[in-house]
Motif scaffolding. Structure first.
Motif, mmCIF file in Angstrom:
data_model
loop_
_atom_site.group_PDB
_atom_site.id
_atom_site.type_symbol
_atom_site.label_atom_id
_atom_site.label_comp_id
_atom_site.label_asym_id
_atom_site.label_seq_id
_atom_site.Cartn_x
_atom_site.Cartn_y
_atom_site.Cartn_z
ATOM 1 N N PHE A 50 13.379 30.278 -48.900
ATOM 2 C CA PHE A 50 13.149 28.845 -48.700
ATOM 3 C C PHE A 50 14.008 28.004 -49.645
ATOM 4 O O PHE A 50 14.528 26.960 -49.260
ATOM 5 C CB PHE A 50 11.664 28.491 -48.883
ATOM 6 C CG PHE A 50 10.872 28.585 -47.621
ATOM 7 C CD1 PHE A 50 10.965 27.599 -46.649
ATOM 8 C CD2 PHE A 50 10.035 29.662 -47.388
ATOM 9 C CE1 PHE A 50 10.241 27.676 -45.479
ATOM 10 C CE2 PHE A 50 9.304 29.754 -46.227
ATOM 11 C CZ PHE A 50 9.401 28.765 -45.259
ATOM 12 N N GLY A 51 14.160 28.473 -50.869
ATOM 13 C CA GLY A 51 15.014 27.753 -51.815
ATOM 14 C C GLY A 51 16.459 27.733 -51.366
ATOM 15 O O GLY A 51 17.128 26.690 -51.441
ATOM 16 N N MET A 52 16.954 28.864 -50.893
ATOM 17 C CA MET A 52 18.338 28.924 -50.426
ATOM 18 C C MET A 52 18.546 28.065 -49.181
ATOM 19 O O MET A 52 19.555 27.367 -49.056
ATOM 20 C CB MET A 52 18.730 30.377 -50.159
ATOM 21 C CG MET A 52 18.866 31.199 -51.431
ATOM 22 S SD MET A 52 19.152 32.961 -51.143
ATOM 23 C CE MET A 52 20.622 32.954 -50.160
ATOM 24 N N TYR B 39 15.357 26.215 -38.174
ATOM 25 C CA TYR B 39 15.572 27.181 -39.252
ATOM 26 C C TYR B 39 14.331 27.294 -40.135
ATOM 27 O O TYR B 39 13.930 28.392 -40.518
ATOM 28 C CB TYR B 39 16.778 26.787 -40.104
ATOM 29 C CG TYR B 39 18.085 26.758 -39.341
ATOM 30 C CD1 TYR B 39 18.343 27.635 -38.291
ATOM 31 C CD2 TYR B 39 19.071 25.851 -39.666
ATOM 32 C CE1 TYR B 39 19.542 27.608 -37.599
ATOM 33 C CE2 TYR B 39 20.277 25.810 -38.976
ATOM 34 C CZ TYR B 39 20.497 26.696 -37.945
ATOM 35 O OH TYR B 39 21.678 26.659 -37.264
ATOM 36 N N TYR B 40 13.744 26.148 -40.469
ATOM 37 C CA TYR B 40 12.535 26.166 -41.293
ATOM 38 C C TYR B 40 11.372 26.823 -40.550
ATOM 39 O O TYR B 40 10.611 27.601 -41.132
ATOM 40 C CB TYR B 40 12.152 24.754 -41.746
ATOM 41 C CG TYR B 40 13.028 24.210 -42.833
ATOM 42 C CD1 TYR B 40 12.913 24.688 -44.141
ATOM 43 C CD2 TYR B 40 13.993 23.240 -42.571
ATOM 44 C CE1 TYR B 40 13.729 24.200 -45.150
ATOM 45 C CE2 TYR B 40 14.810 22.744 -43.578
ATOM 46 C CZ TYR B 40 14.677 23.235 -44.862
ATOM 47 O OH TYR B 40 15.480 22.758 -45.866
ATOM 48 N N CYS B 41 11.217 26.525 -39.256
ATOM 49 C CA CYS B 41 10.141 27.150 -38.468
ATOM 50 C C CYS B 41 10.355 28.652 -38.354
ATOM 51 O O CYS B 41 9.398 29.434 -38.461
ATOM 52 C CB CYS B 41 10.060 26.518 -37.082
ATOM 53 S SG CYS B 41 9.355 24.871 -37.076
ATOM 54 N N GLY B 42 11.608 29.057 -38.131
ATOM 55 C CA GLY B 42 11.904 30.486 -38.045
ATOM 56 C C GLY B 42 11.614 31.210 -39.341
ATOM 57 O O GLY B 42 11.039 32.309 -39.343
ATOM 58 N N LEU B 43 11.974 30.600 -40.445
ATOM 59 C CA LEU B 43 11.702 31.218 -41.747
ATOM 60 C C LEU B 43 10.202 31.273 -42.016
ATOM 61 O O LEU B 43 9.694 32.264 -42.553
ATOM 62 C CB LEU B 43 12.418 30.447 -42.861
ATOM 63 C CG LEU B 43 12.334 31.035 -44.265
ATOM 64 C CD1 LEU B 43 12.798 32.490 -44.301
ATOM 65 C CD2 LEU B 43 13.158 30.201 -45.231
ATOM 66 N N THR B 44 9.487 30.242 -41.623
ATOM 67 C CA THR B 44 8.032 30.234 -41.787
ATOM 68 C C THR B 44 7.398 31.342 -40.946
ATOM 69 O O THR B 44 6.536 32.087 -41.435
ATOM 70 C CB THR B 44 7.448 28.861 -41.395
ATOM 71 O OG1 THR B 44 8.038 27.864 -42.219
ATOM 72 C CG2 THR B 44 5.944 28.833 -41.537
ATOM 73 N N LEU B 45 7.794 31.449 -39.676
ATOM 74 C CA LEU B 45 7.255 32.496 -38.805
ATOM 75 C C LEU B 45 7.587 33.884 -39.346
ATOM 76 O O LEU B 45 6.730 34.780 -39.388
ATOM 77 C CB LEU B 45 7.809 32.337 -37.387
ATOM 78 C CG LEU B 45 7.329 33.362 -36.368
ATOM 79 C CD1 LEU B 45 5.810 33.273 -36.201
ATOM 80 C CD2 LEU B 45 8.021 33.146 -35.036
ATOM 81 N N GLY B 46 8.825 34.077 -39.797
ATOM 82 C CA GLY B 46 9.202 35.360 -40.384
ATOM 83 C C GLY B 46 8.387 35.690 -41.626
ATOM 84 O O GLY B 46 7.986 36.843 -41.834
ATOM 85 N N SER B 47 8.101 34.668 -42.441
ATOM 86 C CA SER B 47 7.293 34.882 -43.649
ATOM 87 C C SER B 47 5.871 35.273 -43.290
ATOM 88 O O SER B 47 5.287 36.170 -43.908
ATOM 89 C CB SER B 47 7.272 33.605 -44.496
ATOM 90 O OG SER B 47 8.578 33.232 -44.869
ATOM 91 N N ILE B 48 5.305 34.627 -42.294
ATOM 92 C CA ILE B 48 3.941 34.953 -41.851
ATOM 93 C C ILE B 48 3.894 36.386 -41.335
ATOM 94 O O ILE B 48 2.968 37.148 -41.674
ATOM 95 C CB ILE B 48 3.470 33.950 -40.777
ATOM 96 C CG1 ILE B 48 3.243 32.580 -41.419
ATOM 97 C CG2 ILE B 48 2.209 34.441 -40.072
ATOM 98 C CD1 ILE B 48 2.988 31.459 -40.422
#
Length: 192
Positions: free
Chosen positions: A165-167, A127-136
């Motif tokens: 990220f906070g949520m 989930y964290y990697c997916g959110l990071t990739l989506g943010s990039i």
């Protein structure tokens, strides 16, 4: 000697538990089972309920299938030794007259030592990697002026990413604090 023991118990109630005190409390399987049940329920319970679950786990059966001899053996041990030790350490509030047991906030001290109370079942790293990739990708889209992300300002994009990220972090924290297996750690297969 009794006064020294009472003084030690009082000091344990007021101060944080040392590692040695935690290990001493976790020394007994029955006490670990009781802690697991109380941590899982996280509310006021009856002494009989604790006894039934600890005995059922110990004898690898259900509370309703317990023999009275099995229940009695566990009850005596919990009543004379384990529940008073947890109460003296400030882990639980115990009223011997009513048989009610209430875990205190100090019961969470065992989470770090037993590690399975907060064992995440979800692949949080993905989930964290997916959110990071989506943010990039979002930032690259704004920087490269790709439609439809060009309608977002940098401020809105950064605020949205930080909020996401906070949520996710808050959800992860809540999940790990509230995900407690049904059975104690010793009963879990090592292949899990």
């Amino acid at each position: 000697m009794k006064a020294v023991t009472e003084q030690l118990n009082d000091s344990m109630n007021r101060a944080e538990l040392s590692r040695d005190q935690v290990f001493e409390l976790l020394n007994s399987m029955r006490r670990r089972y009781a802690v697991h049940y109380l941590r899982r329920e996280n509310c006021r319970v009856d002494f009989a309920d604790v006894t039934n679950h600890v005995a059922a786990w110990e004898y690898n059966t259900t509370p309703t299938a317990l023999l009275s001899e099995q229940r009695k053996r566990v009850y005596i041990s919990l009543y004379q030794t384990h529940i008073p030790a947890l109460a003296n350490a400030g882990i639980i509030d115990y009223n011997p007259e009513t048989g009610e047991i209430q875990p205190t906030s100090r019961i969470r001290v065992f989470d770090d030592y037993l590690n399975v109370f907060t064992r995440p079942m979800l692949p949080w790293n993905r989930y964290y990697c997916g959110l990071t990739l989506g943010s990039i990708l979002l930032f690259m889209g704004i920087w490269g002026h790709f439609y439809p992300v060009t309608v977002l300002s940098w401020f809105v994009a950064i605020l949205g990413v930080l909020t996401a990220f906070g949520m996710l972090s808050a959800t992860h924290y809540w999940y790990t604090q509230n995900t407690i297996p049904e059975t104690p750690p010793e009963l879990h297969s090592t292949d899990d």
